[in-house]
Enzyme design. Structure first.
Site, PDB file in Angstrom:
ATOM      1  N   CYS A 196       1.391  15.216 -10.974  1.00 56.42           N
ATOM      2  CA  CYS A 196       0.781  13.925 -10.057  1.00 56.42           C
ATOM      3  C   CYS A 196      -0.649  14.652  -9.661  1.00 56.42           C
ATOM      4  O   CYS A 196      -1.728  13.935  -9.400  1.00 56.42           O
ATOM      5  CB  CYS A 196       1.718  13.830  -9.275  1.00 56.42           C
ATOM      6  SG  CYS A 196       2.116  15.269  -8.028  1.00 56.42           S
ATOM      7  N   HIS A 255       4.200  14.240  -3.547  1.00 56.03           N
ATOM      8  CA  HIS A 255       3.543  13.455  -4.516  1.00 56.03           C
ATOM      9  C   HIS A 255       2.364  13.238  -4.268  1.00 56.03           C
ATOM     10  O   HIS A 255       1.943  13.208  -2.892  1.00 56.03           O
ATOM     11  CB  HIS A 255       4.371  12.156  -4.863  1.00 56.03           C
ATOM     12  CG  HIS A 255       3.983  11.234  -5.864  1.00 56.03           C
ATOM     13  ND1 HIS A 255       3.598  11.655  -7.200  1.00 56.03           N
ATOM     14  CD2 HIS A 255       3.460  10.132  -5.761  1.00 56.03           C
ATOM     15  CE1 HIS A 255       2.924  10.763  -7.918  1.00 56.03           C
ATOM     16  NE2 HIS A 255       2.823   9.571  -7.038  1.00 56.03           N
ATOM     17  N   ASP A 278      -2.521   5.034  -7.676  1.00 60.28           N
ATOM     18  CA  ASP A 278      -1.523   6.064  -8.255  1.00 60.28           C
ATOM     19  C   ASP A 278      -1.529   5.942  -9.632  1.00 60.28           C
ATOM     20  O   ASP A 278      -0.916   5.291 -10.267  1.00 60.28           O
ATOM     21  CB  ASP A 278      -0.098   6.096  -7.674  1.00 60.28           C
ATOM     22  CG  ASP A 278       0.784   7.315  -7.870  1.00 60.28           C
ATOM     23  OD1 ASP A 278       0.267   8.051  -8.801  1.00 60.28           O
ATOM     24  OD2 ASP A 278       1.937   7.393  -7.365  1.00 60.28           O
ATOM     25  N   ASN A 318       8.594   5.158   2.726  1.00 57.88           N
ATOM     26  CA  ASN A 318       9.419   4.754   3.856  1.00 57.88           C
ATOM     27  C   ASN A 318      11.099   4.043   3.254  1.00 57.88           C
ATOM     28  O   ASN A 318      11.503   3.381   3.868  1.00 57.88           O
ATOM     29  CB  ASN A 318       8.930   3.450   4.379  1.00 57.88           C
ATOM     30  CG  ASN A 318       8.988   3.510   5.865  1.00 57.88           C
ATOM     31  OD1 ASN A 318       9.644   4.067   6.227  1.00 57.88           O
ATOM     32  ND2 ASN A 318       8.091   2.522   6.387  1.00 57.88           N
ATOM     33  N   ASP A 320      14.856   4.582   2.467  1.00 56.77           N
ATOM     34  CA  ASP A 320      15.961   5.175   3.130  1.00 56.77           C
ATOM     35  C   ASP A 320      16.793   6.259   2.016  1.00 56.77           C
ATOM     36  O   ASP A 320      16.531   5.764   0.860  1.00 56.77           O
ATOM     37  CB  ASP A 320      17.202   4.388   3.750  1.00 56.77           C
ATOM     38  CG  ASP A 320      16.549   3.719   4.965  1.00 56.77           C
ATOM     39  OD1 ASP A 320      15.526   4.159   5.313  1.00 56.77           O
ATOM     40  OD2 ASP A 320      17.221   2.882   5.473  1.00 56.77           O
ATOM     41  N   GLU A 366       8.953   7.329  12.942  1.00 59.78           N
ATOM     42  CA  GLU A 366      10.342   7.335  12.418  1.00 59.78           C
ATOM     43  C   GLU A 366      11.599   7.160  13.432  1.00 59.78           C
ATOM     44  O   GLU A 366      11.182   7.746  14.563  1.00 59.78           O
ATOM     45  CB  GLU A 366      10.792   8.584  11.669  1.00 59.78           C
ATOM     46  CG  GLU A 366      10.011   8.777  10.413  1.00 59.78           C
ATOM     47  CD  GLU A 366      10.685   7.808   9.308  1.00 59.78           C
ATOM     48  OE1 GLU A 366      11.682   6.991   9.605  1.00 59.78           O
ATOM     49  OE2 GLU A 366      10.091   7.700   8.027  1.00 59.78           O
ATOM     50  N   GLU A 371       9.236   0.660  13.565  1.00 61.63           N
ATOM     51  CA  GLU A 371       9.535   1.245  12.010  1.00 61.63           C
ATOM     52  C   GLU A 371      10.617   0.459  11.367  1.00 61.63           C
ATOM     53  O   GLU A 371      10.573   0.082  10.023  1.00 61.63           O
ATOM     54  CB  GLU A 371       9.714   2.822  12.001  1.00 61.63           C
ATOM     55  CG  GLU A 371       9.850   3.339  10.793  1.00 61.63           C
ATOM     56  CD  GLU A 371      11.368   3.618  10.485  1.00 61.63           C
ATOM     57  OE1 GLU A 371      11.544   3.549   9.076  1.00 61.63           O
ATOM     58  OE2 GLU A 371      12.262   3.626  11.186  1.00 61.63           O
TER      59      GLU A 371
END
Length: 633
Positions: A196, A255, A278, A318, A320, A366, A371
């Site tokens: 990356c 990353h 990316d 973001n 979970d 967070e 958020e």
């Protein structure tokens, strides 16, 4: 009737114009001008002189600067600066990796233009491709797809296998110039290999060379959500060892991607500015392996339905995390973490060697109400998009009020139920070649006695989150009085972990605890990055353009064993015409050595030297030194 003018000579004033347009380092003989800025040319006529009022010369040139940054320091950093840092390691140990972007080096502009001409877009429809090259949105997607080679003869082959025998280990690269020149010299055959940070670094070089403000971004604990549900599922066995994920969801230790600055007339107002791109080939976008441009502001606000690939970019910062215990063919949910993914999002500071934390650009704090609201908005947009897509067979039901409420509230952790806390603490910085010493801290937060059984393990990881073999295990039985804290000491000898390490030098230690009176399991882990002593570079004397300069490079073997096949590489734009490779051979245990290189700087201003030492035991001992080169004595 007055005779018409005949042009005898056109002077493009390349040297003067290029200085005004900050392209003089590319060339003083070819005209290279930037969008939206005036330039001068002089016409010489053959048959007679120019007569004002009688003669008219019409010169047509239409440009629109949709990548304009109004800050001169930002322009200097994100367009003109030809070196920088790419941040690696883990969130507890962030390491700057020096990099030579070299966008002004010889032939790089031509290689970048060749890259555009080798794209599938140009090969399929050259006229349309060239007509669209004024659009930074279009050109950034073309370049992004061309940096990897999954769809075409792009610049780099990706490799995460740990087998690099037929190429270069990605950790060994220190700059973009050698890679781009090799791609060009071999008839545009993909260079082996990249990961990356190499993809992002090459993209930065190309985009800065084309005049588009670009920076390199590192996201620690980066989510790779393959099924678009904003949940990364991780599976563990009864020892706490992480298992290969059957869904291929992973949390990358770090990353790296790019941000490019551009207007977004294709989006609603307010979503221009920094855009995520990316080039690492993870998922396809409109059939090609590229990602973006995705508006950073759209990511922060959960507008995941805006072009391009905003939902995937959102999940990287973001998503979970859901942890599952696998035993006896069954899966038991351990806990859900809402703050694991997307930490310490980093880039190099403007005109400084410091690190900028730009996490707040991507997400609200967070656990804050904003958020969670943004997360729910994104999740609902994704599910709405799936239900409207006739090609997407979805069995998911709309979110109920109850599920919305559960998602909005932080999940209750097993440690809260059991009322026992587990935590790892290193007793000394983890250095390569030395034993790793740490303790497991156990705290009873209740007024009852607690009998714990804790399974501990250690395994190597790749930086993309892929687990390797476990090489160490331990079991601890801990009895805790009410509100008592105890420690369990652990040591992993170098002889035990050395043969299992990947190039990334990552070790994951974990503990899976259970209390005999409760079915709940407590899982804790810690990522350790083993550190090397860096290379030291000394500049011997004043650095002056076209004057000889001596550079001393000091390095050492940090291991208590012989290392072989040692090679030192040194480079630096404006200081070396090409990358220097010095064959060192064998280094004795703990041996320190130095060499002195001679060079003649050919460009003035702030420069950087980058160095890397590799061997059969390690691949990326790095060092750098900033140097200011004067024009004259």
């Amino acid at each position: 009737m007055e005779q018409g003018l005949e042009v005898a000579l056109t002077d493009l004033q390349s040297a003067w114009n290029n200085v005004q347009h900050h392209t003089e380092e590319i060339s003083s003989e070819r005209l290279l001008v930037r969008r939206g800025q005036a330039f001068n040319i002089t016409l010489y006529f053959r048959n007679r002189g120019f007569q004002p009022g009688l003669d008219n010369v019409i010169f047509m040139a239409e440009t629109e600067d949709s990548v304009y940054l109004d800050s001169e320091p930002q322009r200097q950093e994100y367009v003109v600066n030809d070196y920088g840092f790419i941040y690696q390691g883990n969130k507890n140990w962030i390491r700057p990796c020096p990099w030579n972007y070299g966008q002004f080096e010889e032939n790089i502009i031509d290689i970048c233009l060749e890259l555009l001409d080798k794209s599938l877009n140009f090969q399929t429809d050259p006229a349309t491709d060239c007509a669209l090259r004024g659009s930074p949105v279009y050109i950034s997607r073309v370049v992004c797809a061309m940096i990897n080679s999954n769809d075409d003869n792009g610049v780099l082959n990706g490799n995460w296998s740990e087998n690099y025998l037929d190429g270069i280990n990605p950790a060994e690269w220190t700059g973009s110039v050698a890679i781009l020149k090799q791609w060009h010299a071999t008839g545009c055959q993909p260079v082996r290999y990249g990961q990356c940070w190499v993809f992002a670094a090459i993209m930065c070089t190309v985009m800065r060379c084309l005049g588009i403000p670009t920076r390199v971004i590192t996201n620690f604990d980066s989510g790779h959500d393959t099924d678009g549900n904003l949940i990364i599922d991780e599976y563990y066995d009864s020892t706490g060892r992480i298992l290969e994920n059957k869904k291929k969801d992973t949390v990358w230790n770090f990353h790296v991607w790019n941000e490019c600055w551009m207007a977004r007339k294709d989006l609603p107002p307010g979503y221009g500015g920094w855009q995520v791109l990316d080039a690492t080939p993870q998922e396809t976008s409109n059939g090609l392996y590229c990602c973006g441009p995705a508006s950073v502001r759209a990511i922060k606000e959960g507008e995941v339905d805006l072009n391009y690939d905003t939902a995937f970019a959102f999940s990287m910062v973001n998503a979970d995390c859901m942890s599952w215990l696998v035993y006896g063919g069954k899966e038991q949910k351990i806990h859900r973490e809402t703050n694991t993914v997307g930490n310490f999002i980093s880039t190099k500071s403007i005109q400084s060697n410091e690190r900028d934390d730009i996490t707040e650009n991507y997400k609200y704090i967070e656990g804050s109400p904003q958020e969670r609201q943004v997360f729910l908005k994104a999740l609902q947009k994704l599910r709405a998009g799936r239900s409207e897509d006739p090609h997407h067979a979805s069995t998911s039901m709309p979110l109920s009020e109850d599920s919305l409420r559960r998602l909005h509230m932080p999940s209750l952790q097993p440690s809260d139920v059991v009322q026992v806390s587990l935590k790892f603490q290193l007793l000394a910085p983890p250095h390569m070649g030395q034993d790793i010493s740490f303790v497991l801290l156990a705290l009873n937060m209740s007024f009852q006695f607690k009998d714990l059984k804790v399974n501990l393990s250690a395994q190597s990881l790749l930086h993309d989150g892929s687990p390797l073999l476990a090489f160490w295990q331990d079991t601890a039985f801990i009895t805790l009085s009410p509100e008592e804290a105890k420690t369990h000491s652990c040591r992993i000898p170098y002889s035990q972990y050395s043969q299992y390490l990947s190039t990334d030098k990552l070790i994951r230690i974990s503990a899976l605890g259970e209390e005999k009176s409760s079915p709940e399991k407590i899982l804790v882990d810690k990522i350790i990055t083993l550190a090397y002593p860096g290379i030291i570079i000394n500049v011997l004397g004043a650095a002056i353009v076209n004057q000889p300069l001596s550079i001393q490079v000091l390095f050492s073997n940090p291991l208590s064993e012989y290392v072989e096949d040692c090679v030192l590489t040194v480079e630096g734009s404006g200081l070396f015409k090409k990358q220097q490779r010095v064959l060192i051979g064998i280094l004795k245990p703990q041996h320190r050595a130095s060499i002195t290189l001679e060079t003649v700087p050919f460009k003035s201003g702030q420069r950087q030297i980058q160095a890397n030492l590799r061997s059969n035991k390690f691949k990326d001992i790095k060092g750098y030194r900033n140097v200011y080169v004067d024009l004259r004595l």
